[in-house]
Design a protein around this motif. Structure first.
Motif, PDB file in Angstrom:
ATOM      1  N   LEU A  10      11.251  -5.072   2.308  1.00 53.47           N
ATOM      2  CA  LEU A  10      11.543  -3.909   1.474  1.00 53.47           C
ATOM      3  C   LEU A  10      10.885  -4.054   0.107  1.00 53.47           C
ATOM      4  O   LEU A  10      10.277  -3.098  -0.408  1.00 53.47           O
ATOM      5  CB  LEU A  10      13.059  -3.745   1.312  1.00 53.47           C
ATOM      6  CG  LEU A  10      13.512  -2.623   0.365  1.00 53.47           C
ATOM      7  CD1 LEU A  10      12.987  -1.267   0.830  1.00 53.47           C
ATOM      8  CD2 LEU A  10      15.040  -2.601   0.252  1.00 53.47           C
ATOM      9  N   ASP A  11      10.979  -5.228  -0.471  1.00 54.54           N
ATOM     10  CA  ASP A  11      10.385  -5.474  -1.784  1.00 54.54           C
ATOM     11  C   ASP A  11       8.863  -5.314  -1.729  1.00 54.54           C
ATOM     12  O   ASP A  11       8.254  -4.704  -2.622  1.00 54.54           O
ATOM     13  CB  ASP A  11      10.751  -6.888  -2.242  1.00 54.54           C
ATOM     14  CG  ASP A  11      10.322  -7.166  -3.663  1.00 54.54           C
ATOM     15  OD1 ASP A  11      10.832  -6.510  -4.585  1.00 54.54           O
ATOM     16  OD2 ASP A  11       9.457  -8.054  -3.858  1.00 54.54           O
ATOM     17  N   GLU A  12       8.241  -5.806  -0.654  1.00 55.86           N
ATOM     18  CA  GLU A  12       6.785  -5.725  -0.534  1.00 55.86           C
ATOM     19  C   GLU A  12       6.343  -4.272  -0.367  1.00 55.86           C
ATOM     20  O   GLU A  12       5.325  -3.852  -0.932  1.00 55.86           O
ATOM     21  CB  GLU A  12       6.336  -6.563   0.673  1.00 55.86           C
ATOM     22  CG  GLU A  12       4.834  -6.823   0.733  1.00 55.86           C
ATOM     23  CD  GLU A  12       4.091  -5.751   1.520  1.00 55.86           C
ATOM     24  OE1 GLU A  12       2.868  -5.613   1.311  1.00 55.86           O
ATOM     25  OE2 GLU A  12       4.744  -5.049   2.324  1.00 55.86           O
ATOM     26  N   ARG A  13       7.119  -3.476   0.369  1.00 54.26           N
ATOM     27  CA  ARG A  13       6.771  -2.064   0.544  1.00 54.26           C
ATOM     28  C   ARG A  13       6.964  -1.272  -0.751  1.00 54.26           C
ATOM     29  O   ARG A  13       6.199  -0.355  -1.043  1.00 54.26           O
ATOM     30  CB  ARG A  13       7.579  -1.467   1.686  1.00 54.26           C
ATOM     31  CG  ARG A  13       7.042  -1.896   3.058  1.00 54.26           C
ATOM     32  CD  ARG A  13       8.003  -1.549   4.170  1.00 54.26           C
ATOM     33  NE  ARG A  13       7.394  -1.723   5.479  1.00 54.26           N
ATOM     34  CZ  ARG A  13       7.246  -2.897   6.104  1.00 54.26           C
ATOM     35  NH1 ARG A  13       7.647  -4.016   5.506  1.00 54.26           N
ATOM     36  NH2 ARG A  13       6.673  -2.969   7.297  1.00 54.26           N
ATOM     37  N   ALA A  14       7.972  -1.635  -1.524  1.00 51.53           N
ATOM     38  CA  ALA A  14       8.132  -1.000  -2.831  1.00 51.53           C
ATOM     39  C   ALA A  14       6.944  -1.319  -3.730  1.00 51.53           C
ATOM     40  O   ALA A  14       6.474  -0.465  -4.487  1.00 51.53           O
ATOM     41  CB  ALA A  14       9.431  -1.463  -3.485  1.00 51.53           C
ATOM     42  N   SER A  15       6.425  -2.532  -3.614  1.00 49.48           N
ATOM     43  CA  SER A  15       5.249  -2.919  -4.407  1.00 49.48           C
ATOM     44  C   SER A  15       4.008  -2.142  -3.977  1.00 49.48           C
ATOM     45  O   SER A  15       3.150  -1.822  -4.806  1.00 49.48           O
ATOM     46  CB  SER A  15       4.999  -4.424  -4.282  1.00 49.48           C
ATOM     47  OG  SER A  15       6.006  -5.166  -4.957  1.00 49.48           O
ATOM     48  N   ARG A  16       3.887  -1.838  -2.695  1.00 49.88           N
ATOM     49  CA  ARG A  16       2.758  -1.018  -2.231  1.00 49.88           C
ATOM     50  C   ARG A  16       2.790   0.370  -2.890  1.00 49.88           C
ATOM     51  O   ARG A  16       1.758   0.892  -3.310  1.00 49.88           O
ATOM     52  CB  ARG A  16       2.796  -0.862  -0.706  1.00 49.88           C
ATOM     53  CG  ARG A  16       2.552  -2.152   0.059  1.00 49.88           C
ATOM     54  CD  ARG A  16       2.499  -1.896   1.548  1.00 49.88           C
ATOM     55  NE  ARG A  16       2.327  -3.149   2.294  1.00 49.88           N
ATOM     56  CZ  ARG A  16       1.773  -3.243   3.476  1.00 49.88           C
ATOM     57  NH1 ARG A  16       1.331  -2.155   4.086  1.00 49.88           N
ATOM     58  NH2 ARG A  16       1.665  -4.401   4.084  1.00 49.88           N
ATOM     59  N   VAL A  17       3.992   0.956  -2.960  1.00 49.61           N
ATOM     60  CA  VAL A  17       4.135   2.255  -3.609  1.00 49.61           C
ATOM     61  C   VAL A  17       3.796   2.141  -5.089  1.00 49.61           C
ATOM     62  O   VAL A  17       3.045   2.967  -5.643  1.00 49.61           O
ATOM     63  CB  VAL A  17       5.568   2.791  -3.431  1.00 49.61           C
ATOM     64  CG1 VAL A  17       5.763   4.076  -4.237  1.00 49.61           C
ATOM     65  CG2 VAL A  17       5.874   3.032  -1.958  1.00 49.61           C
ATOM     66  N   SER A  18       4.338   1.118  -5.731  1.00 53.66           N
ATOM     67  CA  SER A  18       4.071   0.909  -7.154  1.00 53.66           C
ATOM     68  C   SER A  18       2.587   0.742  -7.428  1.00 53.66           C
ATOM     69  O   SER A  18       2.038   1.334  -8.367  1.00 53.66           O
ATOM     70  CB  SER A  18       4.846  -0.324  -7.642  1.00 53.66           C
ATOM     71  OG  SER A  18       4.506  -0.650  -8.965  1.00 53.66           O
ATOM     72  N   ALA A  19       1.914  -0.046  -6.595  1.00 58.36           N
ATOM     73  CA  ALA A  19       0.479  -0.279  -6.786  1.00 58.36           C
ATOM     74  C   ALA A  19      -0.312   1.017  -6.627  1.00 58.36           C
ATOM     75  O   ALA A  19      -1.235   1.295  -7.405  1.00 58.36           O
ATOM     76  CB  ALA A  19      -0.009  -1.330  -5.796  1.00 58.36           C
TER      77      ALA A  19
END
Length: 532
Positions: free
Chosen positions: A45-54
């Protein structure tokens, strides 16, 4: 140098997304989100949130910008929500049931430069694009043949997975509400405010909440259920999302048993539906500890049936979007509390930790226990005002207190009782409905000369909309024709349940329609609520 002469330093706040980062570091392999066969760990979940943020950062979305989020409950939705915060942007979630025109009006208030929407919501996105241009772009949740999902975005590069620095007062969430005119207003929820609310929800509503708990989301994450999500993320408790697009009692109770659910946020209509569904007797729900309900009054008979069926697990709270649902709490041990003899409704609880309630008379003076006045509140959960609406902000904070617009009284022990609402707004199925929006659309029908929409009591929905209308000279319209007229113009949950034609509407000496009198006349004429 005198401290008063020094420039006020910028005070750092904690980005809401930091709570996800902390849970991912502490519980990387543990389950965070469940949706059908999908099970994401906290790391995922954290990694997917980072994809959105990036993706947002690469599109030049910066701290303080607004991103509109329109979608159904889905793991991608949670990743998008925290990804927006991670990038430092403010999120404007919109109810998935709203029409494209409704969402466009909201966009006109918050001016998003980007949007993330459920695949298939192209009409909504284009309506927003027509208003703001969406110069930073559009991304999608729940991929289909035409749209890729935010989960499929490229991984974040070095530094792109960091939570953007935010300061006290920085905007995090635009929680849309409406005034008596029905014009949307965006209550400004800040990062520091949401930090307080997260802690308060965990302490006051779900004492002991931790990674051993499991939450079931049965209401839209765009509103109160989204606030309920925050303490689950902070404490490392996984969230289960049903796969059905609507509420299905069989699915809910099967998930409660299978996933050993311990808490869920509901509104009274959802709680009533679930407590009366036959499946509640077919599945083990003994793991439930906190079944939270808010958003509307609940009939005593429905509350008592839920208590009998589920046991002493009900938690009621009272709050508004502007106060992040954070005004009172009635825990399970106090649901049998007796009410004063002169009060017809039960208590909605005592003030939340760190919050203060005052009952004010029309002149703004605080009045004593047992007297009815406007419910006002102060404390860290109160919003920072309304976005770009100084007039509404000034009115809401007149005298320093936040004015709820609700009427009530407190007893000698400080327990609050809501006795009515100062505005015409009514609550149907847990959703705030403002008659002005419906009236304006109905009055545009050629057969309608006058109309008044008001909330009337209903055993299932709490309240329903009843449209009392006056035909134009020589004109006629059936209920079906009026419904057909409203369908493309109005969200389904706002649709009146009844249309009643009168020769004329009762008015005051100043020519103003008096809805209180119309309501009394309806009841005196033998009005009864429809079955559904």
């Amino acid at each position: 140098m005198n401290s008063a002469d020094a420039a006020t330093p910028a005070v750092r706040a904690v980005n809401v997304a930091e709570m996800l980062s902390q849970s991912a570091r502490r519980l990387p392999g543990s389950t965070a989100v469940v949706h059908g066969s999908t099970r994401w760990s906290w790391r995922e979940l954290d990694e997917r949130a980072s994809r959105v943020s990036a993706a947002l950062r690469r599109a030049d979305v910066r701290r303080g910008d607004c991103v509109l989020l329109h979608g159904r409950n889905h793991p991608d939705y949670i990743a998008a929500l925290y990804g927006i915060w991670r990038a430092g942007a403010a999120v404007a979630p919109t109810n998935f049931r709203l029409t494209p025109d409704d969402v466009a009006v909201i966009a006109g208030v918050c001016r998003p430069i980007a949007a993330i929407a459920t695949a298939g919501s192209d009409e909504h996105v284009e309506a927003v694009r027509a208003v703001t241009g969406l110069k930073a772009g559009v991304w999608w949740t729940e991929s289909d043949d035409e749209h890729g999902s935010v989960s499929e975005l490229p991984s974040a590069g070095p530094g792109e997975d960091m939570n953007e620095r935010v300061e006290v007062g920085d905007h995090a969430w635009y929680f849309f509400t409406s005034g008596t005119s029905g014009t949307p207003k965006a209550a400004i929820l800040t990062h520091d405010q949401l930090g307080f609310v997260t802690t308060n929800h965990a302490a006051d509503l779900m004492p002991g909440l931790g990674q051993q708990d499991v939450s079931l989301a049965v209401a839209p994450l765009s509103h109160g259920a989204g606030v309920h999500l925050l303490p689950q993320i902070a404490r490392g408790a996984p969230t289960v999302l049903p796969v059905s697009p609507g509420l299905r009692g069989e699915e809910v109770w099967e998930l409660v048993e299978r996933e050993c659910v311990t808490n869920m946020f509901t509104v009274p209509t959802i709680l009533k539906t679930l407590a009366e569904h036959p499946a509640v007797y077919e599945h083990d729900h003994s793991t439930l500890k906190h079944v939270i309900y808010a958003g509307a009054p609940m009939l005593n008979t429905d509350r008592d049936h839920a208590l009998e069926t589920l046991g002493p697990v009900l938690v009621q709270y009272y709050g508004l979007g502007e106060v992040t649902g954070n005004i009172t709490v009635l825990p399970p041990t106090e649901h049998g509390r007796a009410q004063p003899d002169d009060v017809e409704v039960g208590t909605c609880g005592r003030p939340r930790t760190g919050m203060q309630i005052a009952i004010l008379d029309p002149d703004g003076r605080e009045i004593g226990s047992g007297e009815v006045g406007e419910i006002c509140v102060a404390g860290p959960a109160v919003c920072a005002g309304y976005l770009n609406n100084a007039e509404a902000t000034a009115a809401a904070f007149d005298g320093g207190w936040f004015h709820t617009g609700d009427l009530g009284t407190v007893d000698d022990n400080g327990y609050l009782y809501i006795t009515g609402r100062a505005s015409d707004m009514y609550i149907s199925g847990g959703s705030n409905v403002h008659p002005r929006d419906i009236e304006e659309k109905l009055i545009s029908h050629p057969a309608v000369a006058e109309v008044a929409v008001l909330g009337m009591p209903h055993p299932k929905w709490g309240e329903i909309g009843v449209a009392v209308w006056v035909p134009a000279a020589g004109a006629r319209a059936t209920d079906a024709e009026l419904l057909e007229w409203l369908t493309p113009r109005l969200a389904r949950y706002k649709m009146p349940k009844q249309f009643i034609a009168w020769a004329g509407l009762t008015k005051s000496g100043y020519g103003k329609v008096v809805k209180r009198t119309i309501r009394d006349e309806l009841l005196a004429s033998g009005w009864s609520a429809p079955e559904d």
